[in-house]
Design a protein around this motif. Structure first.
Motif, PDB file in Angstrom:
ATOM      1  N   ARG A  99      -7.267   2.314   4.545  1.00  0.00           N
ATOM      2  CA  ARG A  99      -6.527   3.687   4.066  1.00  0.00           C
ATOM      3  C   ARG A  99      -7.713   4.070   3.213  1.00  0.00           C
ATOM      4  NH1 ARG A  99      -1.074   4.174   0.387  1.00  0.00           N
ATOM      5  NH2 ARG A  99      -1.852   5.925  -0.542  1.00  0.00           N
ATOM      6  N   PHE A 100      -8.651   3.596   2.538  1.00  0.00           N
ATOM      7  CA  PHE A 100      -9.596   4.239   1.630  1.00  0.00           C
ATOM      8  C   PHE A 100     -10.910   4.480   2.072  1.00  0.00           C
ATOM      9  CE2 PHE A 100      -5.972   2.256  -0.970  1.00  0.00           C
ATOM     10  CZ  PHE A 100      -5.505   3.083  -1.240  1.00  0.00           C
TER      11      PHE A 100
ATOM     12  N   LEU B 252       0.950  -1.273   0.036  1.00  0.00           N
ATOM     13  CA  LEU B 252      -0.024  -0.173  -0.021  1.00  0.00           C
ATOM     14  C   LEU B 252       0.908   1.341  -0.060  1.00  0.00           C
ATOM     15  CD1 LEU B 252      -3.048  -0.903   2.304  1.00  0.00           C
ATOM     16  CD2 LEU B 252      -3.118   0.020  -0.189  1.00  0.00           C
TER      17      LEU B 252
ATOM     18  N   HIS C 141      -6.307  -3.733   4.919  1.00  0.00           N
ATOM     19  CA  HIS C 141      -5.353  -2.500   4.946  1.00  0.00           C
ATOM     20  C   HIS C 141      -5.897  -1.593   3.942  1.00  0.00           C
ATOM     21  CE1 HIS C 141      -2.625  -3.264   8.268  1.00  0.00           C
ATOM     22  NE2 HIS C 141      -2.169  -4.272   7.685  1.00  0.00           N
TER      23      HIS C 141
ATOM     24  N   THR D 132       1.875   2.260  -3.489  1.00  0.00           N
ATOM     25  CA  THR D 132       0.876   3.014  -4.222  1.00  0.00           C
ATOM     26  C   THR D 132       0.955   4.444  -3.929  1.00  0.00           C
ATOM     27  OG1 THR D 132      -0.587   1.215  -3.561  1.00  0.00           O
ATOM     28  CG2 THR D 132      -1.395   3.057  -4.908  1.00  0.00           C
ATOM     29  N   PRO D 133       1.444   5.240  -4.985  1.00  0.00           N
ATOM     30  CA  PRO D 133       1.618   6.647  -4.427  1.00  0.00           C
ATOM     31  C   PRO D 133       0.517   7.243  -4.076  1.00  0.00           C
ATOM     32  CG  PRO D 133       2.508   6.142  -6.715  1.00  0.00           C
ATOM     33  CD  PRO D 133       1.766   4.846  -6.094  1.00  0.00           C
ATOM     34  N   ASP D 134       0.500   8.367  -2.978  1.00  0.00           N
ATOM     35  CA  ASP D 134      -0.511   9.267  -2.723  1.00  0.00           C
ATOM     36  C   ASP D 134      -1.016   9.920  -3.880  1.00  0.00           C
ATOM     37  OD1 ASP D 134      -1.406   8.865   0.065  1.00  0.00           O
ATOM     38  OD2 ASP D 134       0.508   9.719   0.535  1.00  0.00           O
TER      39      ASP D 134
END
Lengths: 208, 208
Positions: B206-207, A164, B202, A167-169
């Motif tokens: 995060r999302f 995760l 996760h 995975t770029p912001d």
């Protein structure tokens, strides 16, 4: 870009792209002339996602459609879309639900996930797959406690966090799902292969 | 023990045991009367190995025979016998050898294994599987260097060492192979399931 460039960029042959367009797996391009459409980066990425699902994940077209629709539908939360991809990618599990040992293993897995505070959909196929592995261990006369899973769960936890972070912001929603799906199918294959290679190497060293 | 107790101890139904005996997958018991034979712990363990291969590894009988023969043949080094099990358990790989990208990926994997000083058979199927994953990453426009494998290889290395330590010293040859095969099929399934669960958890966090 023209459809010919889309084919070149994505490595997907032209007739296949036309087939995906007809099947609605690929959204239509922007019409620029009666017989011509223009495609963009989103189409390139979508084609890559379809390829990953078909060639590495070995999905049939119906499953590809389900994943692609979830990825495209902004109303589906990302975590849920990834869950849908997992469900489509699930190839395991002869059905053993009726079996009372399997029911026990399923309930142990539920407890285990609760203790680890992992939040996953109740119908996640990996839940059943994990229970199947635990049940198999028990049938094979191996240690029966779910604690044997700890080293593997720790590793899985670290890997998921690492992936995760990779995975770029600010990555778009569909890119994030594409990353996760590719991570699942490709890196899972790589991890399994590496584990077998390491096992062969270390057992040769120890038992030569 | 009598064949009925062997069935009870191993959980394998009597007709299946008789079938395995006829097919030579299970060595005959010691004859104690014209119509009676006695079985021992070795038979229990062999039945567990066969079950692991059939039920979790989904092997056909011909492949089970190959693995069981390698496990039983003292002349085959343990590392080699484990390699044979891996080959039988290999379910992957559409054949892409002719492809020049795949040839490049295979040669990169060979270099990678050499750099890590992992010694594995040149025909280990996991080698091809790993090259297939690397090739897929490249086709998908992801970072092309083999270095992306490092975190996975480190984890595989640690897991293999951990699993070998879990095999007690002084374990018999056939038990060691049984451990390795069960480790491959069952813990591999567990690891893959846990990784997907961790990924779902996760990404939901995060999302959300």
């Amino acid at each position: 870009m023209r459809i010919s460039e889309l084919s070149r960029r994505s490595g997907v042959p032209l007739p296949t792209i036309k087939y995906y367009l007809r099947e609605g797996l690929l959204p239509p391009g922007r019409q620029t002339a009666p017989n011509q459409a223009s495609y963009d980066e989103q189409h390139v990425r979508r084609l890559r996602l379809i390829r990953a699902l078909v060639e590495v994940g070995r999905l049939g077209l119906a499953d590809v459609r389900r994943v692609v629709q979830a990825a495209a539908d902004e109303a589906v939360p990302i975590g849920r879309a990834i869950g849908i991809a997992h469900r489509a990618l699930d190839t395991s599990t002869p059905d053993r639900a009726a079996d009372s040992d399997m029911a026990q293993a399923l309930s142990d897995v539920d407890d285990y996930l609760r203790n680890r505070r992992w939040q996953v959909a109740p119908d996640a196929p990996a839940r059943r797959a994990l229970a199947g592995a635990l049940d198999a261990l028990r049938q094979l006369g191996r240690p029966a406690s779910v604690d044997v899973l700890d080293p593997y769960a720790d590793i899985a936890d670290r890997l998921a966090k690492f992936e995760l972070r990779a995975t770029p912001d600010g990555t778009s929603r569909s890119e994030t799902i594409e990353f996760a799906v590719i991570g699942t199918v490709v890196f899972e294959a790589a991890l399994v292969a590496l584990r077998r290679l390491a096992q062969e190497h270390h057992s040769r060293r120890r038992f030569r």
